[in-house]
Structures are given as C-alpha cells and as structure tokens.
Scaffold this motif. Structure first.
Motif, PDB file in Angstrom:
ATOM      1  N   GLY A   1      -3.527 -32.093   4.055  1.00 31.87           N
ATOM      2  CA  GLY A   1      -4.408 -33.159   4.515  1.00 31.87           C
ATOM      3  C   GLY A   1      -5.761 -32.724   5.017  1.00 31.87           C
ATOM      4  N   PHE A   2      -6.030 -31.421   5.029  1.00 34.04           N
ATOM      5  CA  PHE A   2      -7.353 -30.960   5.441  1.00 34.04           C
ATOM      6  C   PHE A   2      -8.418 -31.475   4.481  1.00 34.04           C
ATOM      7  CE2 PHE A   2      -4.995 -27.415   7.507  1.00 34.04           C
ATOM      8  CZ  PHE A   2      -5.611 -27.436   8.757  1.00 34.04           C
ATOM      9  N   LYS A   3      -9.588 -31.833   5.025  1.00 35.84           N
ATOM     10  CA  LYS A   3     -10.764 -32.056   4.203  1.00 35.84           C
ATOM     11  C   LYS A   3     -11.397 -30.688   3.940  1.00 35.84           C
ATOM     12  CE  LYS A   3     -11.832 -36.744   5.825  1.00 35.84           C
ATOM     13  NZ  LYS A   3     -10.701 -36.923   6.767  1.00 35.84           N
ATOM     14  N   LEU A   4     -11.945 -30.513   2.748  1.00 44.08           N
ATOM     15  CA  LEU A   4     -12.477 -29.214   2.358  1.00 44.08           C
ATOM     16  C   LEU A   4     -13.933 -29.332   1.940  1.00 44.08           C
ATOM     17  CD1 LEU A   4      -9.526 -27.820   0.171  1.00 44.08           C
ATOM     18  CD2 LEU A   4      -9.881 -27.586   2.638  1.00 44.08           C
ATOM     19  N   GLY A   5     -14.756 -28.413   2.435  1.00 47.74           N
ATOM     20  CA  GLY A   5     -16.166 -28.402   2.078  1.00 47.74           C
ATOM     21  C   GLY A   5     -16.643 -27.000   1.766  1.00 47.74           C
ATOM     22  N   LEU A   6     -17.689 -26.929   0.961  1.00 45.52           N
ATOM     23  CA  LEU A   6     -18.335 -25.661   0.635  1.00 45.52           C
ATOM     24  C   LEU A   6     -19.738 -25.699   1.206  1.00 45.52           C
ATOM     25  CD1 LEU A   6     -18.263 -22.957  -0.995  1.00 45.52           C
ATOM     26  CD2 LEU A   6     -19.242 -24.245  -2.914  1.00 45.52           C
ATOM     27  N   GLY A   7     -20.102 -24.681   1.984  1.00 41.98           N
ATOM     28  CA  GLY A   7     -21.433 -24.601   2.568  1.00 41.98           C
ATOM     29  C   GLY A   7     -22.025 -23.224   2.336  1.00 41.98           C
TER      30      GLY A   7
ATOM     31  N   LEU B   1     -13.067 -24.148  -9.367  1.00 43.72           N
ATOM     32  CA  LEU B   1     -12.801 -24.383  -7.945  1.00 43.72           C
ATOM     33  C   LEU B   1     -13.421 -25.675  -7.415  1.00 43.72           C
ATOM     34  CD1 LEU B   1     -13.389 -20.757  -6.577  1.00 43.72           C
ATOM     35  CD2 LEU B   1     -11.189 -21.893  -6.977  1.00 43.72           C
ATOM     36  N   ARG B   2     -14.337 -26.270  -8.135  1.00 42.23           N
ATOM     37  CA  ARG B   2     -15.037 -27.451  -7.627  1.00 42.23           C
ATOM     38  C   ARG B   2     -14.056 -28.581  -7.292  1.00 42.23           C
ATOM     39  NH1 ARG B   2     -20.432 -28.962  -7.745  1.00 42.23           N
ATOM     40  NH2 ARG B   2     -20.926 -27.224  -9.154  1.00 42.23           N
ATOM     41  N   ARG B   3     -12.979 -28.667  -8.024  1.00 35.22           N
ATOM     42  CA  ARG B   3     -12.002 -29.747  -7.840  1.00 35.22           C
ATOM     43  C   ARG B   3     -11.390 -29.767  -6.443  1.00 35.22           C
ATOM     44  NH1 ARG B   3      -6.696 -27.150  -9.468  1.00 35.22           N
ATOM     45  NH2 ARG B   3      -7.237 -24.962  -9.865  1.00 35.22           N
ATOM     46  N   PHE B   4     -11.471 -28.643  -5.742  1.00 36.18           N
ATOM     47  CA  PHE B   4     -10.855 -28.583  -4.417  1.00 36.18           C
ATOM     48  C   PHE B   4     -11.764 -29.138  -3.321  1.00 36.18           C
ATOM     49  CE2 PHE B   4      -8.601 -25.002  -6.561  1.00 36.18           C
ATOM     50  CZ  PHE B   4      -7.319 -25.521  -6.458  1.00 36.18           C
ATOM     51  N   PHE B   5     -13.079 -29.179  -3.563  1.00 34.86           N
ATOM     52  CA  PHE B   5     -14.017 -29.459  -2.484  1.00 34.86           C
ATOM     53  C   PHE B   5     -14.462 -30.921  -2.488  1.00 34.86           C
ATOM     54  CE2 PHE B   5     -14.546 -24.889  -3.369  1.00 34.86           C
ATOM     55  CZ  PHE B   5     -14.139 -24.411  -2.130  1.00 34.86           C
ATOM     56  N   ASP B   6     -14.341 -31.540  -1.320  1.00 38.25           N
ATOM     57  CA  ASP B   6     -14.802 -32.916  -1.142  1.00 38.25           C
ATOM     58  C   ASP B   6     -16.320 -32.966  -1.072  1.00 38.25           C
ATOM     59  OD1 ASP B   6     -12.101 -34.130  -0.725  1.00 38.25           O
ATOM     60  OD2 ASP B   6     -12.112 -32.776   0.994  1.00 38.25           O
ATOM     61  N   VAL B   7     -16.926 -31.896  -0.574  1.00 41.29           N
ATOM     62  CA  VAL B   7     -18.375 -31.822  -0.386  1.00 41.29           C
ATOM     63  C   VAL B   7     -18.837 -30.417  -0.755  1.00 41.29           C
ATOM     64  CG1 VAL B   7     -20.208 -31.771   1.356  1.00 41.29           C
ATOM     65  CG2 VAL B   7     -18.509 -33.592   1.407  1.00 41.29           C
ATOM     66  N   VAL B   8     -19.966 -30.329  -1.461  1.00 36.75           N
ATOM     67  CA  VAL B   8     -20.598 -29.038  -1.763  1.00 36.75           C
ATOM     68  C   VAL B   8     -22.047 -29.109  -1.291  1.00 36.75           C
ATOM     69  CG1 VAL B   8     -21.359 -27.459  -3.580  1.00 36.75           C
ATOM     70  CG2 VAL B   8     -19.105 -28.561  -3.739  1.00 36.75           C
ATOM     71  N   VAL B   9     -22.421 -28.207  -0.394  1.00 35.29           N
ATOM     72  CA  VAL B   9     -23.775 -28.164   0.159  1.00 35.29           C
ATOM     73  C   VAL B   9     -24.366 -26.786  -0.107  1.00 35.29           C
ATOM     74  CG1 VAL B   9     -25.136 -28.146   2.292  1.00 35.29           C
ATOM     75  CG2 VAL B   9     -23.396 -29.912   1.928  1.00 35.29           C
ATOM     76  N   GLY B  10     -25.570 -26.761  -0.679  1.00 31.55           N
ATOM     77  CA  GLY B  10     -26.242 -25.510  -0.980  1.00 31.55           C
ATOM     78  C   GLY B  10     -27.629 -25.445  -0.391  1.00 31.55           C
TER      79      GLY B  10
END
Length: 241
Positions: free
Chosen positions: A106-112, A129-138
């Motif tokens: 149930g964790f929300k996942l983000g990439l920063g 791996l993109r399918r795992f992340f709810d948000v991607v920030v660059g």
C-alpha cells in the motif's frame, strides 16, 4: 497508527535504482581529460553527487564559464556516460521484488532525481521500472536541485503525502541533506559511500535484497523524529553556487 497507504517511499535514481556511479565518474573523467583538467572525478562525485551536471561542472573551473558552455559540456558528459553504460544497465539487486512488495503493501511510490527527462527514460524505461512509480520528478520539474528540498518536496506534494510520512532512498550526501531539508527521513544506499559517511539514516543498505515493507515501518517507528540537516555536510566543497 496511520495505514501503510498513508506513507510514501521516494527513490533517487542514480546509485539507488542502479549502481552506476563509477560509470558517471568515468564519463566526467574523460570530459576533464578533453578539457585539460586534472580533477579526480570519483572524489568529486562522492562530494557532489545528486546535483545537476552543470552545477557540478561549475565547481571544477577557476573562472566563470557561461551557462551555455556548461550545458554543452554536460551534454558531452551525458553522451560519454551513455556509451560507457549502454550494455551495463541493470537494476540494483532485489529492487523489483521490493517495489512489488511495497506497492502490494500500500505504499505510494515516487521517483525524485536531478536527471533530465531523457536520462530518466534511458534508465527506467529500459529497465521497465516506470510502472512502479506513481510520480516521477526530474531536473526540469524543480527550481533548485539537491541539496535543496525541492525535488523531494514536489514528489511528496504530487503524491499527496505529508513529508513526515515520506522515506527517501538516497546514495549521496547531498541527497540525504535534501531529504532532511524536506523534513523526511532517509534510508542510505551504500553503492558509493560507506555507512559512516551518511549523517543519520534510518539504516544503510547495500542493495534491496532482504528489505521488506515491514522492515521499513519498523525503522520508522524506531526513529520518529526527522534529523536536522547538517550545514557542514550540505555545504558545497569547492565553491558557492
């Protein structure tokens, strides 16, 4: 106690999803050789990893370099890095299994990350791996890169999770400092640094093998307070930017 779905895990990319610091350093070293510079790239990255490449490059010149020229140097370094790393791209051990378990819990996942969109694509799309992340920030999504709080703060805002319930996975000193400035706790990933070189992480992992969502929750309970960022560790070692 809040539900697991009230928490977020935020991942840096370089040195966290992948173990690529030596390839990044080699690309910088080749660029420095072309430019006639004798800076040790690996030492440089151990201090400044996490910053945008143009900001890292600013620190190696003893005279001002126009932003346009720095961008050209950064693009050259990126080309060298991609050539060196092309056939080496692979996720850190245990990553996919942990991401699957974290989402199931149930964790929300983000990439920063401080990387540009095309560099993010080069890694996370190649590794699926993109399918795992709810948000991607660059890099293009924030005004100030690490060690400023912006990257992780924007991820948390987009996820809708308060900073106090976010855990950042970071391999770099400046990234850890960015997490604390964002009022988040941090798990160190020891791909480039020794455990003692981090300030105050919940723990330091070599890779994701054996890490579980339950272990993350236990670590959070054991360290309820967010460490204060260290001015000494966050300061840039070569010049003020």
């Amino acid at each position: 106690m809040p539900a697991t779905s009230d928490y977020a895990l935020i991942f840096d990319m370089d040195g966290v999803l992948i173990d690529n610091t030596r390839y990044q350093a080699r690309a910088f070293q080749l660029l420095f050789r072309e430019l006639g510079l004798d800076t040790n790239a690996l030492t440089l990255l151990k201090r400044l990893n996490g910053m945008p490449a143009t900001n890292i490059l600013k620190t190696v010149f003893r005279y001002p370099v126009p932003e346009k020229q720095l961008k050209l140097y950064a693009d050259r370094r990126e080309f060298l890095y991609r050539v060196l790393y092309w056939d080496k791209r692979q996720e850190l051990a245990g990553l996919t299994r942990f991401l699957e378990a974290a989402r199931a819990a149930g964790f929300k996942l983000g990439l920063g990350t401080g990387s540009a969109p095309e560099t993010i694509d080069y890694i996370i799309d190649h590794l699926h791996l993109r399918r795992f992340f709810d948000v991607v920030v660059g890099k293009d999504d924030v005004d100030h890169g690490k060690p400023h709080a912006d990257t992780f703060a924007v991820v948390a805002k987009k996820l809708g999770v308060p900073p106090a319930r976010c855990v950042v996975f970071e391999d770099a000193i400046l990234g850890e400092q960015a997490a604390y400035r964002a009022r988040m706790r941090c798990i160190g990933v020891g791909t480039a640094l020794r455990a003692a070189q981090f300030q105050a992480p919940l723990t330091v992992i070599k890779d994701f093998t054996g890490l579980t969502p339950a272990r993350v929750l236990k670590l959070l309970a054991e360290q309820p307070e967010v460490p204060q960022p260290s001015k000494k560790l966050a300061e840039r070692q070569y010049m003020q930017l």
